[in-house]
Structures are given as structure tokens and as C-alpha cells.
Motif scaffolding. Structure first.
Motif, PDB file in Angstrom:
ATOM      1  N   PRO A  92       0.745  -0.715   0.234  1.00  0.00           N
ATOM      2  CA  PRO A  92       0.469   0.314  -0.463  1.00  0.00           C
ATOM      3  C   PRO A  92       0.916   1.211   0.107  1.00  0.00           C
ATOM      4  O   PRO A  92       2.728   1.319   0.619  1.00  0.00           O
ATOM      5  CB  PRO A  92      -0.443  -0.004   0.788  1.00  0.00           C
ATOM      6  N   ARG A  93       0.102   2.197  -0.212  1.00  0.00           N
ATOM      7  CA  ARG A  93       1.059   3.132  -0.160  1.00  0.00           C
ATOM      8  C   ARG A  93      -0.002   4.426   0.204  1.00  0.00           C
ATOM      9  O   ARG A  93      -0.871   4.776  -0.451  1.00  0.00           O
ATOM     10  CB  ARG A  93       0.971   3.648  -2.221  1.00  0.00           C
ATOM     11  N   PHE A  94       0.491   5.987   0.943  1.00  0.00           N
ATOM     12  CA  PHE A  94       0.434   6.822   1.650  1.00  0.00           C
ATOM     13  C   PHE A  94      -0.500   8.102   0.149  1.00  0.00           C
ATOM     14  O   PHE A  94       0.610   8.358  -0.430  1.00  0.00           O
ATOM     15  CB  PHE A  94       0.808   7.849   2.668  1.00  0.00           C
ATOM     16  N   LEU A  95      -1.552   8.191   0.178  1.00  0.00           N
ATOM     17  CA  LEU A  95      -1.924   9.421  -0.386  1.00  0.00           C
ATOM     18  C   LEU A  95      -2.095  10.743  -0.458  1.00  0.00           C
ATOM     19  O   LEU A  95      -1.777  11.495  -0.595  1.00  0.00           O
ATOM     20  CB  LEU A  95      -3.113   8.449  -1.333  1.00  0.00           C
ATOM     21  N   GLY A  96      -2.942  10.520   0.435  1.00  0.00           N
ATOM     22  CA  GLY A  96      -2.866  11.513   1.485  1.00  0.00           C
ATOM     23  C   GLY A  96      -3.445  12.257   3.107  1.00  0.00           C
ATOM     24  O   GLY A  96      -4.399  10.802   3.682  1.00  0.00           O
ATOM     25  N   TYR A  97      -3.790  12.980   3.997  1.00  0.00           N
ATOM     26  CA  TYR A  97      -4.548  13.312   5.027  1.00  0.00           C
ATOM     27  C   TYR A  97      -5.166  14.360   4.618  1.00  0.00           C
ATOM     28  O   TYR A  97      -4.903  15.779   4.349  1.00  0.00           O
ATOM     29  CB  TYR A  97      -3.474  13.089   6.445  1.00  0.00           C
ATOM     30  N   GLU A  98      -6.114  14.497   4.809  1.00  0.00           N
ATOM     31  CA  GLU A  98      -7.654  16.186   5.252  1.00  0.00           C
ATOM     32  C   GLU A  98      -8.393  15.897   6.619  1.00  0.00           C
ATOM     33  O   GLU A  98      -8.627  14.521   7.059  1.00  0.00           O
ATOM     34  CB  GLU A  98      -8.383  15.722   4.300  1.00  0.00           C
ATOM     35  N   ASN A  99      -7.825  17.073   6.919  1.00  0.00           N
ATOM     36  CA  ASN A  99      -8.766  17.258   8.175  1.00  0.00           C
ATOM     37  C   ASN A  99      -9.796  18.274   8.274  1.00  0.00           C
ATOM     38  O   ASN A  99      -8.942  19.453   8.480  1.00  0.00           O
ATOM     39  CB  ASN A  99      -7.821  17.054   9.694  1.00  0.00           C
ATOM     40  N   ASN A 100     -10.895  18.080   8.020  1.00  0.00           N
ATOM     41  CA  ASN A 100     -11.574  19.535   8.400  1.00  0.00           C
ATOM     42  C   ASN A 100     -12.304  19.936   9.724  1.00  0.00           C
ATOM     43  O   ASN A 100     -13.314  20.009  10.440  1.00  0.00           O
ATOM     44  CB  ASN A 100     -13.163  18.811   6.906  1.00  0.00           C
ATOM     45  N   ARG A 101     -11.186  20.412  10.388  1.00  0.00           N
ATOM     46  CA  ARG A 101     -11.263  20.995  11.538  1.00  0.00           C
ATOM     47  C   ARG A 101     -11.040  22.155  11.282  1.00  0.00           C
ATOM     48  O   ARG A 101     -10.251  22.180  11.524  1.00  0.00           O
ATOM     49  CB  ARG A 101     -11.001  19.922  12.773  1.00  0.00           C
ATOM     50  N   ASN A 102     -11.671  22.836  12.508  1.00  0.00           N
ATOM     51  CA  ASN A 102     -11.391  24.124  12.478  1.00  0.00           C
ATOM     52  C   ASN A 102     -10.700  24.744  14.024  1.00  0.00           C
ATOM     53  O   ASN A 102     -11.713  24.419  14.668  1.00  0.00           O
ATOM     54  CB  ASN A 102     -12.626  25.312  12.068  1.00  0.00           C
ATOM     55  N   TRP A 103      -9.522  24.235  14.329  1.00  0.00           N
ATOM     56  CA  TRP A 103      -8.922  24.940  15.050  1.00  0.00           C
ATOM     57  C   TRP A 103      -9.185  25.864  16.623  1.00  0.00           C
ATOM     58  O   TRP A 103      -8.619  25.410  17.742  1.00  0.00           O
ATOM     59  CB  TRP A 103      -7.752  24.066  15.252  1.00  0.00           C
ATOM     60  N   SER A 104      -9.164  26.595  16.000  1.00  0.00           N
ATOM     61  CA  SER A 104      -9.336  27.844  16.697  1.00  0.00           C
ATOM     62  C   SER A 104     -10.857  28.675  16.994  1.00  0.00           C
ATOM     63  O   SER A 104     -11.351  29.082  17.897  1.00  0.00           O
ATOM     64  CB  SER A 104      -9.434  29.317  15.820  1.00  0.00           C
ATOM     65  N   GLY A 105     -11.744  27.514  16.930  1.00  0.00           N
ATOM     66  CA  GLY A 105     -13.750  27.345  17.022  1.00  0.00           C
ATOM     67  C   GLY A 105     -13.899  26.825  18.062  1.00  0.00           C
ATOM     68  O   GLY A 105     -13.045  25.830  18.279  1.00  0.00           O
ATOM     69  N   SER A 106     -15.050  27.321  18.322  1.00  0.00           N
ATOM     70  CA  SER A 106     -14.803  26.659  20.027  1.00  0.00           C
ATOM     71  C   SER A 106     -16.117  25.077  19.009  1.00  0.00           C
ATOM     72  O   SER A 106     -16.869  25.264  18.825  1.00  0.00           O
ATOM     73  CB  SER A 106     -16.774  27.268  20.455  1.00  0.00           C
ATOM     74  N   ALA A 107     -15.458  24.345  19.884  1.00  0.00           N
ATOM     75  CA  ALA A 107     -16.789  22.869  19.169  1.00  0.00           C
ATOM     76  C   ALA A 107     -17.803  22.490  20.323  1.00  0.00           C
ATOM     77  O   ALA A 107     -18.645  23.008  19.014  1.00  0.00           O
ATOM     78  CB  ALA A 107     -15.768  21.340  20.477  1.00  0.00           C
ATOM     79  N   SER A 108     -18.256  23.216  21.355  1.00  0.00           N
ATOM     80  CA  SER A 108     -19.353  23.091  22.236  1.00  0.00           C
ATOM     81  C   SER A 108     -20.329  23.583  20.723  1.00  0.00           C
ATOM     82  O   SER A 108     -21.823  23.863  21.709  1.00  0.00           O
ATOM     83  CB  SER A 108     -19.793  23.185  23.439  1.00  0.00           C
TER      84      SER A 108
END
Length: 514
Positions: free
Chosen positions: A453-469
Motif C-alpha cells: 500500500p501507498r500513502f496518498l493523503g490526509y485531510e482534516n476538516n476541523r477548525n482548531w480555533s473554533g469552539s467545539a461546543s
């Protein structure tokens, strides 16, 4: 076995010393997930978006909304603007909705009973939501999957215990023939013990009660189902024609003295290194594919412990007694900044029966694996996930999924926690997408050759500066992944749908493969 780890990260430039901004991709990434749109339930940490299934004939997505004990039906005709067109409640049928599957014009929904020992139900619906049939299955149906020809539906009945552990129903598998809605109940009565590399978790429990079927993968010829037994670290092989479990596969243990991990949330940050620990693979999701006439199983090795008010196997390494011969440096490795905070099991590790631990076991393997259909480990992604997220996310590495002030918080407890996996065929290549439940995001690998297998990519649609709750942190807690091939997609291009349990969001991505 071929291990895929440090070498590919070096080749992709991940050890250049530069930390990328959270959520960004490397120029070398061959696969990108381009966000098209997101449907928001605006329900935080309520399991309002868990598992999804797509009906291409009507461009509708059926999403498990556990908070509302039902299914949200989303219109994906314009993926940039997904909208809810209906909600179907199943409260009259049971306590909770766990899973959904679609084949043709039929929707199947798994509903658990009001009490853990009660049989569950599968509700069959038209695409519009009209009830067609109700079939009784085993206790706590956790996952449903149609065979590729749509002739049968396979149900994994987890049979989890009550919280006080006074009631522990048997795990089972139900096979429903769609033509007449007849059901075959498959149990584990023929087995007296588990094979090597698998475990009975609770001492004194019967095998049938201890086994907890979790997730289903179907062979291409529709003859065999492979069902993960997550807590037990195994897989059940089910003959769909004779309706019986033909074998149990023990998955064995990952050697963390070879494959590194960050084992502490008290070590000052990212500290990925080897340790004298064995990791239980304990897969949640499983996907099945075929290469050159051979069947391969792809697993997301999340890990899970039995941890209930009435009984728990969990402990931290600092609180167990280590054998002085096996661990002459016990005091050193039981420090908080070493292995002291790592969650382990009290049910394994005393190999000579003298009351102390000769071995340390961790929950999950922080990876995805490829197995032969007989259980031979063909490939494991090693420490890729933690290495990649460490470089991509910086101090947000191994964060939890319900707050943005939690960097390194999950290092002592299954790390990024890979949970979901789905396969997609793109341009003649087989691509595995793996969701990371805690830190978030999706890893993609080319698994066309299961041995390389070969790694192709990583995506994270998360806003690290926003309030989770407050619902400002983007996607949190990816639970389910659904691949929509270009010939079924409303855009004519390959899409990936990610349902997020904590943020209650459903995001639709276009898949771009170079």
C-alpha cells in the motif's frame, strides 16, 4: 509482512522539520478531498450523525441520527447545499437506531430493543420512508450490510451487557433473505474456546455471551461475511449459504517495541517512540476486496475495552504490578511521562500465573491493516498515523474530539483512534479511506497491491480555533464513511461522505486523485 512507516514519510518530506498548518495537505499528496458542502444538525456531542447510506437513483443520503432515534434523509442533488427533506423516527420500534444500508429501492435500518437482552429489529423501508417489513434479529443489532447482489442482509448483533453487567446477552449474526424476509439466526454455540491471538474478555463469561459482533464485510461472491469481534480481537467467518460461523480468526498482537507510539499525555507533547507493549488490533470497521482471485480484509484498528459500572478491565500501567524480571526498570516505565498513564487491561499479561504482569497490552493498534481471508497479516500501516498527524497538526496532535484545548490528550488512550474504513475504485485503483475518530480527518492509501500500500493523503476538516461546543470547530468525531463512485454521483465525480458523531455534521467531499 511488509510494514509501511518511516520510509514513506521520509520520501514524502514529512521529516523536513517544517510543521504544516492544521488541515493543510502536502504538495506531494496524490489524493485531495475537496469540501463541497456540509449539513449541520447543530447538535453537539449527541450522536446526531453516525452512519450513512446513499441511494443514487434519488440522490438521497440516509443518516443515522441517534439523538432523535431515527434517520435523517438528506438531498444531495446539489452536494454544495445538502438539505434535509425528511426525518424518520423509529422510537416505537426500540430504544436506538444503530445502522442503515441501502440497496436499489430498499432501505434497511437497525433498531436496538428497549433493554439490552431484548431482540432488536431491522426495519425495511422504501426510499421515501414507507415501512415495508419488520424483521426480528438478535440483541443490539449494531451494523447491517446488504450482499453485493442485494439478495441478503447481514446483521451484526453485538449483544452488549447492561451497565451493571448483570445481564450479558449472546452476540449473534442474523441473515435475512430479502425475497421472503425470512431470517436465519447464527450463533457461536459450536465453539468452546477462542483461537490463539483472540481473547475472552471477562473471566468466567461464556464464549457466546462474551463475543460481540461489531461490523460486517461481504466477499465479492456473496458467499461469505467477515464480522469483526472488536473487544475480543478477532473476526468471525460466516458462510452465508449454510448460515453458520465456520471459523474464528485471532488477530494477534502488534509489537510496539518495533512500531512506535506516543504512550503518554503527560510527556510534554509529541513523543513517538518504541515501548515494551503489545497492541490488540481490535478492529471496528472492516472492508473486503479481491485481488487476482484472492480475498483481502481491510480493518480500522480502533481498539475498545470493556468498561462498565458493574465491571471494568481498564487500568493504567502505573497501577498494575509489573514482573521484576520482565521489567527490571519498572519504576522508570511506570512514570507518568513514560507508560504510567497508558490504559491497559487487567485480564491479560500474567503469563506465569503468579499475580503480576509479565506483558503489557494496549487497546487498539493505531493503524489500519490488510489480512488474508484466513487471518494472515499482509500489511500494517505501523506508526504512520501518529507520525503524519504529528507533522501535519503540530501541538494539536492526538487531540480529543469534543474540545480544541486537548492536544496530546489521547496519547495514553488509543491515540488517533482509527474507526471507519471504506474502499473506493478510482481510475482502476483501489483506495482505502480511514477515518480517525479522535483527532479527526481521513487518511487515504492506495491498496491496489495489498502487499505494498501507498500513502496518498490526509485531510482534516476541523477548525482548531473554533469552539467545539458552539458548533464552530468544523467536523468532529468521524464515525462513518460512504464512498460514492462517479457513475452514481450527482456531480459525475467520485465523492466521499463523512458523518461526524460529535459535531453532528455530514460533510461531502469530491475526491481528487492525481
Amino acid at each position: 509482512m511488509r510494514i509501511h512507516g518511516l520510509s514513506i514519510l521520509t520520501s514524502l518530506g514529512l521529516f523536513s522539520g517544517a510543521i504544516l498548518l492544521p488541515g493543510t495537505a502536502l504538495a506531494e499528496d496524490e489524493l485531495r478531498l475537496h469540501l463541497l458542502g456540509t449539513y449541520e444538525t447543530q447538535l453537539f456531542d449527541k450522536s446526531a450523525a453516525e452512519i450513512s447510506a446513499f441511494a443514487p437513483s434519488v440522490n438521497r443520503l440516509y443518516v443515522v441520527n441517534a439523538d432523535a432515534a431515527g434517520i435523517d434523509i438528506l438531498d444531495l442533488s446539489d452536494p454544495a447545499k445538502p438539505s434535509k427533506v425528511n426525518h424518520l423516527s423509529f422510537a416505537k420500534h426500540g430504544a436506538s437506531v444503530n445502522s442503515v444500508a441501502v440497496f436499489g429501492d430498499l432501505v434497511a435500518v437497525a433498531v436496538a430493543g428497549d433493554k439490552v437482552e431484548q431482540p432488536g429489529k431491522v426495519i425495511f423501508l422504501s426510499l421515501e420512508g414507507e415501512e415495508k417489513a419488520v424483521v426480528t434479529v438478535g440483541a443490539n443489532p449494531d451494523m447491517v450490510a446488504f450482499t453485493h447482489d442485494g439478495a441478503k442482509l447481514v446483521v451484526a448483533n453485538e449483544g452488549e451487557p447492561s451497565d451493571d453487567y448483570t445481564v450479558d446477552p449472546e452476540g449473534s449474526i442474523s441473515i435475512i433473505t430479502i425475497a421472503d424476509m425470512k431470517v436465519a439466526h447464527v450463533d457461536f454455540a459450536r465453539f468452546d474456546d477462542v483461537p490463539a491471538g483472540m481473547r475472552i474478555v471477562k473471566p468466567g463469561a461464556s464464549l457466546a455471551a462474551d463475543l460481540e459482533p461489531e461490523y460486517v464485510g461481504i466477499s465479492r461472491d456473496n458467499k461469505t461475511a467477515y464480522v469483526t469481534l472488536q473487544e475480543n480481537n478477532g473476526i468471525a467467518v460466516v458462510d452465508l449459504e449454510s448460515a453458520e460461523v465456520t471459523s474464528l480468526i485471532g488477530l494477534g498482537y502488534k509489537d510496539h517495541s518495533i512500531h512506535a507510539m506516543d504512550a503518554s499525555n503527560k510527556d510534554g507533547g509529541r513523543n513517538i517512540r518504541t515501548w515494551p507493549v503489545k497492541g490488540m488490533y481490535q478492529p471496528d470497521a472492516i472492508a473486503v476486496y479481491e485481488v487476482a482471485g484472492k480475498t483481502y480484509l481491510v480493518t480500522a484498528n480502533e481498539g475498545d475495552a470493556r468498561d462498565y459500572d458493574g465491571w471494568s478491565e481498564e487500568a493504567i500501567v502505573a497501577d498494575i504490578t509489573l514482573d521484576e524480571t520482565a521489567f527490571p526498570n519498572a519504576e522508570e516505565i511506570q512514570a507518568e511521562g513514560a507508560l504510567g498513564k497508558l490504559k491497559t487491561t487487567t485480564t491479560m499479561g500474567d503469563t506465569d500465573g503468579d499475580g503480576d504482569h509479565d506483558e503489557i497490552y494496549a487497546f487498539g493498534a493505531r493503524s489500519f491493516s490488510i489480512w488474508s481471508d484466513s487471518g494472515e497479516l499482509i500489511y500494517d500501516s505501523g506508526d504512520d498515523f501518529e507520525r503524519i498527524t504529528s507533522k501535519r497538526l503540530g501541538d494539536n496532535f492526538n487531540s480529543n474530539n469534543d474540545e480544541n484545548e486537548s492536544g496530546d490528550k489521547r496519547s495514553d488512550d488509543k491515540g488517533p483512534e482509527p474507526e471507519g474504513v471504506v474502499l473506493g475504485e478510482i481510475a482502476g485503483r483501489t483506495i482505502a479511506f480511514i477515518g480517525l475518530e479522535r483527532v479527526g480527518g481521513v487518511m487515504s492509501y492506495d491498496v491496489t497491491d495489498p502487499r505494498a500500500p501507498r500513502f496518498l493523503g490526509y485531510e482534516n476538516n476541523r477548525n482548531w480555533s473554533g469552539s467545539a461546543s458552539a458548533g464552530k470547530a468544523g467536523d468532529l468525531g468521524p464515525e462513518g464513511l460512504t464512498f460514492i463512485p462517479s457513475n452514481q454521483s450527482p456531480t459525475g465525480r467520485d465523492m466521499l461522505v463523512v458523518t461526524n458523531e460529535v459535531s453532528g455534521t455530514t460533510s461531502i467531499f469530491e475526491v481528487g486523485l492525481n
